[in-house]
Design a protein around this motif. Structure first.
Motif, PDB file in Angstrom:
ATOM      1  N   PHE A 263      34.766 -11.534  13.201  1.00  0.00           N
ATOM      2  CA  PHE A 263      35.686 -11.479  12.062  1.00  0.00           C
ATOM      3  C   PHE A 263      35.233 -10.280  11.227  1.00  0.00           C
ATOM      4  O   PHE A 263      34.316 -10.387  10.411  1.00  0.00           O
ATOM      5  CB  PHE A 263      35.628 -12.779  11.257  1.00  0.00           C
ATOM      6  N   ALA A 264      35.853  -9.132  11.475  1.00  0.00           N
ATOM      7  CA  ALA A 264      35.403  -7.874  10.898  1.00  0.00           C
ATOM      8  C   ALA A 264      36.034  -7.647   9.533  1.00  0.00           C
ATOM      9  O   ALA A 264      37.250  -7.444   9.422  1.00  0.00           O
ATOM     10  CB  ALA A 264      35.745  -6.720  11.839  1.00  0.00           C
ATOM     11  N   GLY A 265      35.203  -7.667   8.490  1.00  0.00           N
ATOM     12  CA  GLY A 265      35.693  -7.441   7.129  1.00  0.00           C
ATOM     13  C   GLY A 265      35.815  -5.960   6.855  1.00  0.00           C
ATOM     14  O   GLY A 265      34.838  -5.296   6.502  1.00  0.00           O
ATOM     15  N   VAL A 266      37.011  -5.426   7.052  1.00  0.00           N
ATOM     16  CA  VAL A 266      37.202  -3.972   6.935  1.00  0.00           C
ATOM     17  C   VAL A 266      38.069  -3.576   5.742  1.00  0.00           C
ATOM     18  O   VAL A 266      38.156  -2.396   5.410  1.00  0.00           O
ATOM     19  CB  VAL A 266      37.829  -3.391   8.230  1.00  0.00           C
ATOM     20  N   VAL A 267      38.713  -4.548   5.085  1.00  0.00           N
ATOM     21  CA  VAL A 267      39.587  -4.240   3.954  1.00  0.00           C
ATOM     22  C   VAL A 267      38.834  -4.560   2.666  1.00  0.00           C
ATOM     23  O   VAL A 267      38.314  -5.676   2.520  1.00  0.00           O
ATOM     24  CB  VAL A 267      40.904  -5.057   4.038  1.00  0.00           C
ATOM     25  N   PRO A 268      38.711  -3.606   1.719  1.00  0.00           N
ATOM     26  CA  PRO A 268      37.956  -3.858   0.480  1.00  0.00           C
ATOM     27  C   PRO A 268      38.400  -5.148  -0.211  1.00  0.00           C
ATOM     28  O   PRO A 268      39.587  -5.470  -0.240  1.00  0.00           O
ATOM     29  CB  PRO A 268      38.262  -2.636  -0.383  1.00  0.00           C
ATOM     30  N   SER A 269      37.404  -5.886  -0.761  1.00  0.00           N
ATOM     31  CA  SER A 269      37.725  -7.188  -1.365  1.00  0.00           C
ATOM     32  C   SER A 269      38.014  -7.096  -2.865  1.00  0.00           C
ATOM     33  O   SER A 269      38.350  -8.093  -3.488  1.00  0.00           O
ATOM     34  CB  SER A 269      36.600  -8.185  -1.108  1.00  0.00           C
ATOM     35  N   THR A 270      37.864  -5.911  -3.444  1.00  0.00           N
ATOM     36  CA  THR A 270      38.277  -5.693  -4.836  1.00  0.00           C
ATOM     37  C   THR A 270      39.132  -4.442  -4.886  1.00  0.00           C
ATOM     38  O   THR A 270      39.078  -3.599  -3.978  1.00  0.00           O
ATOM     39  CB  THR A 270      37.069  -5.529  -5.781  1.00  0.00           C
ATOM     40  N   ASP A 271      39.905  -4.310  -5.956  1.00  0.00           N
ATOM     41  CA  ASP A 271      40.825  -3.177  -6.084  1.00  0.00           C
ATOM     42  C   ASP A 271      40.078  -1.854  -5.919  1.00  0.00           C
ATOM     43  O   ASP A 271      39.115  -1.597  -6.650  1.00  0.00           O
ATOM     44  CB  ASP A 271      41.504  -3.193  -7.452  1.00  0.00           C
ATOM     45  N   PRO A 272      40.489  -0.992  -4.968  1.00  0.00           N
ATOM     46  CA  PRO A 272      39.817   0.306  -4.807  1.00  0.00           C
ATOM     47  C   PRO A 272      39.970   1.156  -6.063  1.00  0.00           C
ATOM     48  O   PRO A 272      40.990   1.072  -6.767  1.00  0.00           O
ATOM     49  CB  PRO A 272      40.556   0.944  -3.623  1.00  0.00           C
ATOM     50  N   ALA A 273      38.941   1.974  -6.352  1.00  0.00           N
ATOM     51  CA  ALA A 273      38.977   2.832  -7.544  1.00  0.00           C
ATOM     52  C   ALA A 273      40.189   3.759  -7.514  1.00  0.00           C
ATOM     53  O   ALA A 273      40.791   4.059  -8.550  1.00  0.00           O
ATOM     54  CB  ALA A 273      37.690   3.647  -7.627  1.00  0.00           C
ATOM     55  N   SER A 274      40.560   4.170  -6.300  1.00  0.00           N
ATOM     56  CA  SER A 274      41.711   5.078  -6.168  1.00  0.00           C
ATOM     57  C   SER A 274      43.033   4.356  -6.370  1.00  0.00           C
ATOM     58  O   SER A 274      44.075   4.967  -6.573  1.00  0.00           O
ATOM     59  CB  SER A 274      41.712   5.708  -4.777  1.00  0.00           C
ATOM     60  N   GLY A 275      42.952   3.003  -6.292  1.00  0.00           N
ATOM     61  CA  GLY A 275      44.179   2.210  -6.420  1.00  0.00           C
ATOM     62  C   GLY A 275      44.955   2.090  -5.134  1.00  0.00           C
ATOM     63  O   GLY A 275      45.958   1.393  -5.070  1.00  0.00           O
ATOM     64  N   TYR A 320      46.616  -6.950  -5.961  1.00  0.00           N
ATOM     65  CA  TYR A 320      45.818  -6.339  -4.896  1.00  0.00           C
ATOM     66  C   TYR A 320      45.483  -7.363  -3.814  1.00  0.00           C
ATOM     67  O   TYR A 320      45.477  -7.031  -2.623  1.00  0.00           O
ATOM     68  CB  TYR A 320      44.522  -5.720  -5.434  1.00  0.00           C
ATOM     69  N   ALA A 321      45.202  -8.594  -4.206  1.00  0.00           N
ATOM     70  CA  ALA A 321      44.866  -9.625  -3.212  1.00  0.00           C
ATOM     71  C   ALA A 321      46.002  -9.785  -2.209  1.00  0.00           C
ATOM     72  O   ALA A 321      45.774  -9.852  -0.997  1.00  0.00           O
ATOM     73  CB  ALA A 321      44.572 -10.953  -3.910  1.00  0.00           C
ATOM     74  N   ARG A 322      47.229  -9.828  -2.705  1.00  0.00           N
ATOM     75  CA  ARG A 322      48.400  -9.954  -1.801  1.00  0.00           C
ATOM     76  C   ARG A 322      48.492  -8.730  -0.886  1.00  0.00           C
ATOM     77  O   ARG A 322      48.748  -8.841   0.312  1.00  0.00           O
ATOM     78  CB  ARG A 322      49.684 -10.120  -2.612  1.00  0.00           C
ATOM     79  N   LYS A 323      48.252  -7.565  -1.467  1.00  0.00           N
ATOM     80  CA  LYS A 323      48.326  -6.317  -0.704  1.00  0.00           C
ATOM     81  C   LYS A 323      47.231  -6.282   0.375  1.00  0.00           C
ATOM     82  O   LYS A 323      47.464  -5.858   1.510  1.00  0.00           O
ATOM     83  CB  LYS A 323      48.149  -5.137  -1.674  1.00  0.00           C
ATOM     84  N   ALA A 324      46.028  -6.750   0.016  1.00  0.00           N
ATOM     85  CA  ALA A 324      44.904  -6.733   0.965  1.00  0.00           C
ATOM     86  C   ALA A 324      45.166  -7.651   2.155  1.00  0.00           C
ATOM     87  O   ALA A 324      44.863  -7.303   3.304  1.00  0.00           O
ATOM     88  CB  ALA A 324      43.618  -7.145   0.259  1.00  0.00           C
TER      89      ALA A 324
END
Length: 340
Positions: A263-275, A320-324
């Motif tokens: 289960f590879a966690g590859v998507v940031p779990s908090t809003d990226p600084a760049s948005g 962001y959670a929905r987007k992630a």
């Protein structure tokens, strides 16, 4: 409830979440999860609701003949169930109600999460204020109580969603620190002695054995002990891909060849600084590169990897959670369509 522990025939899906989401609305969370993952939803956890909704309190509420209450220093074992235990159980019930509502007629993989025995032992305090980890007898009692509690919880989930093939995820973010003797004592001046690896593996094996279906162990800390988890019976290991080092590569290769799901966690779990998130293909580029370095067949990528966020999404904004979660699905599709 139909269960199957055979990793080769279990209907694994390409993407799912880790567990926690922001906010406090159980129905909204269940709607988001089932809308994002049509073939691998999970029972969402909402720690923003307060004590008892956090991962330690939530799992403490599942224990059998062991109870816990909140102290200023954290969760402490009690003689009898109190307000904090009742609150934790009430929120799990609310989450199950919401999940049941949004999974009518669902058949397929469904993931539920609970804290594993060693992270629980590192976090729960004995009556004197020291972690249960300090007492081998308390660790054994805790693992036994957790196993019984999980048995009941899984049965309840199976009744609520009868078509589900349940995957149990044990959250063990403190596991590596337990193995290395890095858990601090109550005073903060020293650390608890490292627990013998065989003792750790044995307790995990006993808890994993309560579920007839697959069990995944999750840790978003560095130094995940892939080999130990595989030997303990984990069908999958969930981790933050960005924390991998060269030292992890050989154990990962062995795990993949033994049929362990990553289960590879590859998507940031908090809003990226760049948005903004990278494109889906970019999110899984590191996974493809690792496969090449390990000399593994690219054709096995899609069947060996489940794409997830790097960790729980409790610290993210709702948008962001929905987007992630949606991005995990797209990244998994990219991995399947373009393994090389």
């Amino acid at each position: 409830m139909s269960e199957n522990s055979d990793k080769d025939t279990f209907p694994w899906a390409p993407a799912t979440g880790v567990g926690s989401l922001p906010g406090g609305d159980a129905r909204e969370a269940a709607k988001t999860v089932t809308g994002s993952f049509e073939d691998f939803p999970f029972l969402a956890e909402l720690p923003a609701r307060g004590p008892g909704a956090d991962m330690i309190g939530r799992t403490a509420g599942m224990l059998v003949e062991l109870y816990a209450h909140v102290e200023p220093s954290g969760w402490r074992i009690s003689d009898r169930p109190g307000r904090d235990t009742r609150r934790a159980r009430s929120w799990v019930g609310e989450d199950l109600d919401a999940l049941e509502e949004f999974t009518q007629g669902y058949e397929g993989a469904l993931k539920v999460q609970a804290v594993g025995p060693w992270t629980l032992a590192a976090a729960l305090e004995l009556r004197g204020g020291e972690a249960a980890l300090s007492d081998p007898g308390a660790c054994r009692d805790l693992a036994g109580s957790l196993a019984e509690g999980l048995r009941g919880h899984l049965a309840e989930v199976g009744k609520r969603v009868p078509g589900a093939r349940i995957v149990l995820q044990l959250d063990e973010p403190s596991l590596t620190a337990v193995l290395l003797g890095q858990i601090r004592t109550a005073s903060g001046y020293r650390t608890h002695r490292a627990v013998d690896r065989q003792v750790v593996e044995s307790a995990l094996r006993d808890v994993i054995a309560v579920h007839g279906g697959p069990v995944v162990v999750h840790s978003c800390a560095p130094g995940v002990p892939f080999g130990l988890l595989r030997r303990a019976g984990a069908a999958g290991v969930s981790f933050d891909f960005s924390l991998l080092t060269e030292r992890d590569e050989e154990p990962i290769g062995e795990a993949v060849e033994a049929g362990t799901k990553l289960f590879a966690g590859v998507v940031p779990s908090t809003d990226p600084a760049s948005g903004a998130l990278s494109d889906p293909g970019g999110s899984v580029m590191g996974v493809r590169t690792l496969w090449r370095r390990l000399g593994l067949n690219p054709g096995t990528l899609a069947e060996s990897v489940v794409v997830t966020p790097a960790c729980g999404l409790a610290g993210a904004s709702p948008a962001y959670a929905r987007k992630a979660l949606a991005h995990c699905v797209r990244a998994a599709r990219s991995l399947a369509d373009n393994p090389e």
